[in-house]
Design an enzyme around this catalytic site. Structure first.
Site, PDB file in Angstrom:
ATOM      1  N   LEU A 280       0.824  -1.223   0.076  1.00 25.46           N
ATOM      2  CA  LEU A 280      -0.090   0.137   0.003  1.00 25.46           C
ATOM      3  C   LEU A 280       1.044   1.293  -0.140  1.00 25.46           C
ATOM      4  O   LEU A 280       1.530   1.399   0.979  1.00 25.46           O
ATOM      5  CB  LEU A 280      -0.889   0.062   1.357  1.00 25.46           C
ATOM      6  CG  LEU A 280      -2.226   1.048   1.242  1.00 25.46           C
ATOM      7  CD1 LEU A 280      -3.268   0.448   0.183  1.00 25.46           C
ATOM      8  CD2 LEU A 280      -2.936   0.944   2.495  1.00 25.46           C
ATOM      9  N   SER A 281       0.940   1.813  -1.254  1.00 25.06           N
ATOM     10  CA  SER A 281       1.714   3.115  -1.218  1.00 25.06           C
ATOM     11  C   SER A 281       1.173   4.434  -0.951  1.00 25.06           C
ATOM     12  O   SER A 281       1.925   5.620  -0.812  1.00 25.06           O
ATOM     13  CB  SER A 281       2.047   3.174  -2.686  1.00 25.06           C
ATOM     14  OG  SER A 281       1.008   3.586  -3.480  1.00 25.06           O
ATOM     15  N   GLY A 282      -0.217   4.390  -0.730  1.00 22.06           N
ATOM     16  CA  GLY A 282      -0.708   5.931  -0.389  1.00 22.06           C
ATOM     17  C   GLY A 282      -1.456   6.329  -1.553  1.00 22.06           C
ATOM     18  O   GLY A 282      -2.134   7.242  -1.595  1.00 22.06           O
TER      19      GLY A 282
ATOM     20  N   VAL B 154      -3.897   5.887  -5.345  1.00 21.60           N
ATOM     21  CA  VAL B 154      -5.123   5.284  -5.653  1.00 21.60           C
ATOM     22  C   VAL B 154      -4.912   3.752  -5.991  1.00 21.60           C
ATOM     23  O   VAL B 154      -5.875   2.956  -5.813  1.00 21.60           O
ATOM     24  CB  VAL B 154      -5.819   6.143  -6.335  1.00 21.60           C
ATOM     25  CG1 VAL B 154      -5.293   6.115  -7.810  1.00 21.60           C
ATOM     26  CG2 VAL B 154      -7.197   5.864  -6.640  1.00 21.60           C
ATOM     27  N   ASP B 155      -4.036   3.437  -6.953  1.00 26.36           N
ATOM     28  CA  ASP B 155      -3.773   2.222  -7.727  1.00 26.36           C
ATOM     29  C   ASP B 155      -3.957   1.174  -6.537  1.00 26.36           C
ATOM     30  O   ASP B 155      -4.694   0.184  -6.422  1.00 26.36           O
ATOM     31  CB  ASP B 155      -2.856   2.098  -8.302  1.00 26.36           C
ATOM     32  CG  ASP B 155      -2.826   2.939  -9.706  1.00 26.36           C
ATOM     33  OD1 ASP B 155      -4.073   3.156 -10.164  1.00 26.36           O
ATOM     34  OD2 ASP B 155      -1.935   3.163 -10.203  1.00 26.36           O
ATOM     35  N   SER B 156      -2.962   1.159  -5.501  1.00 20.79           N
ATOM     36  CA  SER B 156      -2.785   0.157  -4.368  1.00 20.79           C
ATOM     37  C   SER B 156      -4.193   0.246  -3.414  1.00 20.79           C
ATOM     38  O   SER B 156      -4.386  -0.820  -3.052  1.00 20.79           O
ATOM     39  CB  SER B 156      -1.511   0.205  -3.769  1.00 20.79           C
ATOM     40  OG  SER B 156      -1.592   1.651  -3.030  1.00 20.79           O
TER      41      SER B 156
ATOM     42  N   CYS C 200      14.261  -0.869  -9.002  1.00 21.01           N
ATOM     43  CA  CYS C 200      13.668  -1.065  -7.947  1.00 21.01           C
ATOM     44  C   CYS C 200      12.482  -2.129  -7.999  1.00 21.01           C
ATOM     45  O   CYS C 200      12.416  -2.911  -6.836  1.00 21.01           O
ATOM     46  CB  CYS C 200      12.658   0.314  -7.919  1.00 21.01           C
ATOM     47  SG  CYS C 200      11.721   0.514  -6.462  1.00 21.01           S
TER      48      CYS C 200
ATOM     49  N   GLY D   7      -0.480  -2.978  -6.808  1.00 18.33           N
ATOM     50  CA  GLY D   7      -1.084  -2.359  -7.761  1.00 18.33           C
ATOM     51  C   GLY D   7      -0.736  -1.909  -9.075  1.00 18.33           C
ATOM     52  O   GLY D   7      -0.933  -1.026  -9.626  1.00 18.33           O
TER      53      GLY D   7
ATOM     54  N   CYS E 179      11.628   6.374  -9.033  1.00 15.46           N
ATOM     55  CA  CYS E 179      11.221   5.208  -8.082  1.00 15.46           C
ATOM     56  C   CYS E 179      11.305   5.368  -6.723  1.00 15.46           C
ATOM     57  O   CYS E 179      12.526   5.506  -6.342  1.00 15.46           O
ATOM     58  CB  CYS E 179      11.227   3.847  -8.531  1.00 15.46           C
ATOM     59  SG  CYS E 179      10.641   2.476  -7.630  1.00 15.46           S
TER      60      CYS E 179
END
Length: 378
Positions: A8-10, A12-14, A107, A132, A209
């Site tokens: 979870l990156s913060g 919207v995709d994840s 990355c 994501g 990245c």
């Protein structure tokens, strides 16, 4: 319930990936990873956020809010040292060797699909790990009736990220889920909006990245001191001085400082010579020296069979796939010939191979040729 852990990156995709998995009945947990520290990593020049709240901490706050919205547990892990050693120093070393690397692919190889997976597998023991990314995984049968994961293109061709995942080994794709692979970006945004996710309208991350947007020359100068040299045409005519050949890439048009020599045709970088610190330029985006018909590819990672010698190749993100003919030199090296010449094939970049919608593997562009003659790209 089957347990799945989402990166979870913060963004919207994840967030939508986590939402969809929970909706499908999985026991979902999430992990936020931080991989860059601007102060620790001397990220001073060219950093527009240096005096602001750390962007990674803002992303963490968004990830925390999303996890609270979805009712899932959020873990946090730092891979700052691993990113510096495995990704960033390799990135800098490539520039020192006059190559043009792709940090996003490094990355994925070293952090998202190695360090992250090792951490999650050891600490949280899920059945699956989800990301994501816009990509798909399909399973094919090879020897002994075993099923092997193959990387397949996403439905959204404009957002497809298989190029950035192209150097992953087969084992890195085991037990991986890509919930967004059959959705368009527009559909992902709509799902986020309809379910009131707090980051539904958040802009996509851009730049390097886990580092973000930077003034590239200033950013690199934190780690690679400028080395002034000559800008010449291929016939040896001196035009101006450059800041250091490692700061430029084949096919580059902007920021050459050749305004005094402007005419109807713009200037393009057509060659770089590290030993003499010379940058070669010519006018016109159709100049013959920008094009090649053959390349040597090293450090090959291949998934599946090597029997098909007629494939398609992508040598930069969002470039249309090009027909190529493969000749294997050894297990880790191959030569490719492309009947239609390709512009600005650049040493250090990744060449990804496709069999229709399946990404078979990838390698690093080592040397570039035209009609049997090596280009002076390094």
């Amino acid at each position: 319930m089957t347990k799945v852990v989402v990166g979870l990156s913060g963004g919207v995709d994840s967030a939508v990936a986590a939402f969809l998995l929970k909706k499908q009945g999985y026991l979902v947990e999430a992990v936020f990873m931080r991989n860059w520290d601007s102060n620790l990593n001397f990220d001073i020049q060219g950093n527009p956020t240096l005096n602001d709240i750390c962007p990674q901490e803002l992303d963490y706050k968004d990830a925390l809010k999303v996890s609270e919205q979805l009712g899932i547990k959020l873990h946090r892990v730092d891979f700052i040292e691993e990113y510096w050693q495995k990704v960033f120093m390799s990135f800098i070393k490539a520039f020192e060797n006059n190559l043009t690397p792709n940090p996003d692919i490094l990355c994925n190889n070293e952090i998202k699909f190695r360090a992250f997976i090792e951490y999650v597998t050891t600490k949280l023991a899920p059945r699956y790990i989800a990301m994501g990314h816009y990509a798909n995984i399909i399973y094919e049968t090879f020897s002994e009736q075993k099923l092997f994961p193959q990387l397949a293109c996403a439905v959204d061709q404009n957002k497809d990220q298989t190029y950035f995942l192209s150097q992953l080994a087969t084992k890195q794709l085991q037990n991986i889920l890509f919930p967004l692979g059959n959705l368009t970006k527009q559909e992902v945004r709509q799902i986020a909006l309809e379910n009131n996710l707090i980051n539904a309208t958040k802009k996509d991350s851009t730049g390097i990245c886990f580092i973000g947007e930077r003034n590239f020359f200033q950013f690199l100068s934190n780690y690679l001191p400028a080395q002034k040299g000559d800008i010449k045409t291929l016939d040896g005519t001196f035009l101006a001085h450059h800041k250091g050949v490692m700061y430029y890439t084949i096919g580059q048009r902007k920021n050459l400082g050749l305004g005094d020599f402007s005419s109807q045709k713009p200037w393009f970088v057509v060659g770089k010579h590290l030993q003499t610190n010379t940058l070669y330029v010519e006018q016109g985006n159709t100049h013959p020296y920008l094009y090649s018909d053959k390349a040597l590819i090293s450090d090959i990672v291949w998934r599946g069979k090597k029997t098909n010698l007629h494939l398609q190749a992508k040598m930069r993100y969002r470039q249309p796939n090009q027909d190529v003919i493969l000749t294997w030199i050894d297990q880790n090296t191959l030569e490719i010939y492309y009947p239609q010449t390709i512009k600005a094939v650049t040493p250090g970049q990744i060449c990804a191979f496709y069999n229709n919608n399946i990404c078979c593997g990838a390698g690093v562009i080592k040397e570039v040729y035209f009609q049997g003659t090596k280009r002076l790209y390094t």
